[in-house]
Design a protein around this motif. Sequence first.
Motif, PDB file in Angstrom:
ATOM      1  N   PRO A 104      29.884  46.027  27.592  1.00 39.20           N
ATOM      2  CA  PRO A 104      30.538  45.330  26.482  1.00 39.20           C
ATOM      3  C   PRO A 104      31.030  46.275  25.390  1.00 39.20           C
ATOM      4  CG  PRO A 104      28.558  44.159  27.138  1.00 39.20           C
ATOM      5  CD  PRO A 104      28.555  45.449  27.897  1.00 39.20           C
ATOM      6  N   ASP A 105      30.263  47.338  25.098  1.00 42.87           N
ATOM      7  CA  ASP A 105      30.677  48.272  24.048  1.00 42.87           C
ATOM      8  C   ASP A 105      31.948  49.021  24.441  1.00 42.87           C
ATOM      9  OD1 ASP A 105      28.354  48.314  21.926  1.00 42.87           O
ATOM     10  OD2 ASP A 105      27.396  48.215  23.889  1.00 42.87           O
TER      11      ASP A 105
ATOM     12  N   ARG B 298      39.531  46.025  20.880  1.00 45.43           N
ATOM     13  CA  ARG B 298      39.272  45.597  19.504  1.00 45.43           C
ATOM     14  C   ARG B 298      40.537  45.178  18.755  1.00 45.43           C
ATOM     15  NH1 ARG B 298      38.559  51.016  19.942  1.00 45.43           N
ATOM     16  NH2 ARG B 298      39.623  52.429  18.479  1.00 45.43           N
ATOM     17  N   HIS B 299      41.715  45.644  19.208  1.00 47.17           N
ATOM     18  CA  HIS B 299      42.949  45.246  18.533  1.00 47.17           C
ATOM     19  C   HIS B 299      43.744  44.200  19.321  1.00 47.17           C
ATOM     20  CE1 HIS B 299      42.124  48.356  15.682  1.00 47.17           C
ATOM     21  NE2 HIS B 299      42.240  49.315  16.569  1.00 47.17           N
TER      22      HIS B 299
ATOM     23  N   LEU C  42      39.599  33.940  24.450  1.00 46.42           N
ATOM     24  CA  LEU C  42      38.169  33.877  24.202  1.00 46.42           C
ATOM     25  C   LEU C  42      37.686  34.968  23.256  1.00 46.42           C
ATOM     26  CD1 LEU C  42      36.816  32.949  27.756  1.00 46.42           C
ATOM     27  CD2 LEU C  42      37.194  31.463  25.800  1.00 46.42           C
ATOM     28  N   LEU C  43      38.570  35.936  22.927  1.00 45.09           N
ATOM     29  CA  LEU C  43      38.165  37.016  22.024  1.00 45.09           C
ATOM     30  C   LEU C  43      38.703  36.834  20.607  1.00 45.09           C
ATOM     31  CD1 LEU C  43      38.456  40.143  24.348  1.00 45.09           C
ATOM     32  CD2 LEU C  43      36.474  38.704  23.869  1.00 45.09           C
ATOM     33  N   GLN C  44      39.399  35.720  20.357  1.00 41.18           N
ATOM     34  CA  GLN C  44      39.928  35.462  19.017  1.00 41.18           C
ATOM     35  C   GLN C  44      38.844  34.784  18.191  1.00 41.18           C
ATOM     36  OE1 GLN C  44      42.800  37.144  18.771  1.00 41.18           O
ATOM     37  NE2 GLN C  44      42.375  37.432  20.941  1.00 41.18           N
ATOM     38  N   VAL C  45      37.792  35.553  17.905  1.00 37.59           N
ATOM     39  CA  VAL C  45      36.622  35.038  17.185  1.00 37.59           C
ATOM     40  C   VAL C  45      36.250  36.042  16.100  1.00 37.59           C
ATOM     41  CG1 VAL C  45      35.717  33.726  19.140  1.00 37.59           C
ATOM     42  CG2 VAL C  45      35.083  36.124  18.881  1.00 37.59           C
ATOM     43  N   ALA C  46      35.337  35.642  15.217  1.00 38.60           N
ATOM     44  CA  ALA C  46      34.961  36.495  14.086  1.00 38.60           C
ATOM     45  C   ALA C  46      34.270  37.783  14.542  1.00 38.60           C
ATOM     46  CB  ALA C  46      34.050  35.717  13.136  1.00 38.60           C
ATOM     47  N   ASN C  47      33.476  37.696  15.621  1.00 32.99           N
ATOM     48  CA  ASN C  47      32.732  38.863  16.098  1.00 32.99           C
ATOM     49  C   ASN C  47      33.018  39.074  17.584  1.00 32.99           C
ATOM     50  OD1 ASN C  47      30.871  40.825  16.847  1.00 32.99           O
ATOM     51  ND2 ASN C  47      29.248  40.003  15.545  1.00 32.99           N
ATOM     52  N   PRO C  48      34.119  39.775  17.922  1.00 37.97           N
ATOM     53  CA  PRO C  48      34.484  39.939  19.336  1.00 37.97           C
ATOM     54  C   PRO C  48      33.442  40.702  20.150  1.00 37.97           C
ATOM     55  CG  PRO C  48      36.253  40.742  17.887  1.00 37.97           C
ATOM     56  CD  PRO C  48      35.118  40.338  17.026  1.00 37.97           C
ATOM     57  N   LEU C  49      32.749  41.676  19.541  1.00 38.95           N
ATOM     58  CA  LEU C  49      31.735  42.434  20.291  1.00 38.95           C
ATOM     59  C   LEU C  49      30.604  41.513  20.724  1.00 38.95           C
ATOM     60  CD1 LEU C  49      30.515  44.958  21.469  1.00 38.95           C
ATOM     61  CD2 LEU C  49      29.636  45.552  19.188  1.00 38.95           C
TER      62      LEU C  49
END
Length: 201
Positions: free
Chosen positions: A108-109, A116-117, A123-130
Motif C-alpha cells: 500500500p505504501d 498520491r496525485h 475509490l481513492l477520492q477520499v480524505a485519506n487515500p493511504l
Amino acid sequence: MVIALVGMPGGGKSTVGKLLARQLNAPFIDSDAEIERRLGGESIKDYFARQGEASFRDLESQVIGELLDRGRQGQEMILATGGGAVLRDINRDRLKEGSTVVYLRSSPDELFRRLRHDTQRPLLQVANPLAKLRELYAQRDPLYRRCAHFVLESSRPSVHGLANMILMQLELAGLIDPVRVAATVGATEAPYTPGHDRSAS
C-alpha cells in the motif's frame, strides 16, 4: 494463450501488460478501457458516480466473461484487469480457469507513492487515500492470491524486468515456447512510470 494480470490499482498491470504484449506480438486488452469503450467514452469515474459500484461490477463481470470467451475460441491476448475485478467469485473462477493469472503485488505504501496525485480512480477520492489503499489491500490481497497462478513483486524491478520475469515463469511452467521467450528477453530496460496503470478501482 491468455495471460491475465491482476493486482491493486497502480500496480503496473497496464504498463507491464502492454510491454508483454509487444514482446509476444499478442493483442493487449485493458478491461477498464474496454468498459469505457462500451460506455461510449464515459469515464468509469463518472459511471461510478452516476450508477454506483454494484452496476459497474455487473458490467465488469460481463466484459471479463466475454473477453475470456474469446480466449477459449483461440484468441491470444494479454489482459489487464481492474483492481476490483477479483471481488466477485465468478470473475476469480473465470480468470483462473480461462487464463494464466499473474498477480503483480505492491505494498500500500508503494502504491500511495505512485498514486498520491491521481484524481481518476473513484475509490481513492477520499480524505485519506493511504488508509483506503491499506483497507483495499487487506481485503483484496487474499483474493488476488486465490486466483493467481504466479505472484510477482512489482515494486522493485523495471517494467522490462517484470515482463521478463513473467516470460521466464511461463517458460519454466511449460506454458510458452522457450524460443519465443529467448527472442524477447534481454532488450533495453525501461523505467517504471508511475500512474500509467489504467485500473480505475
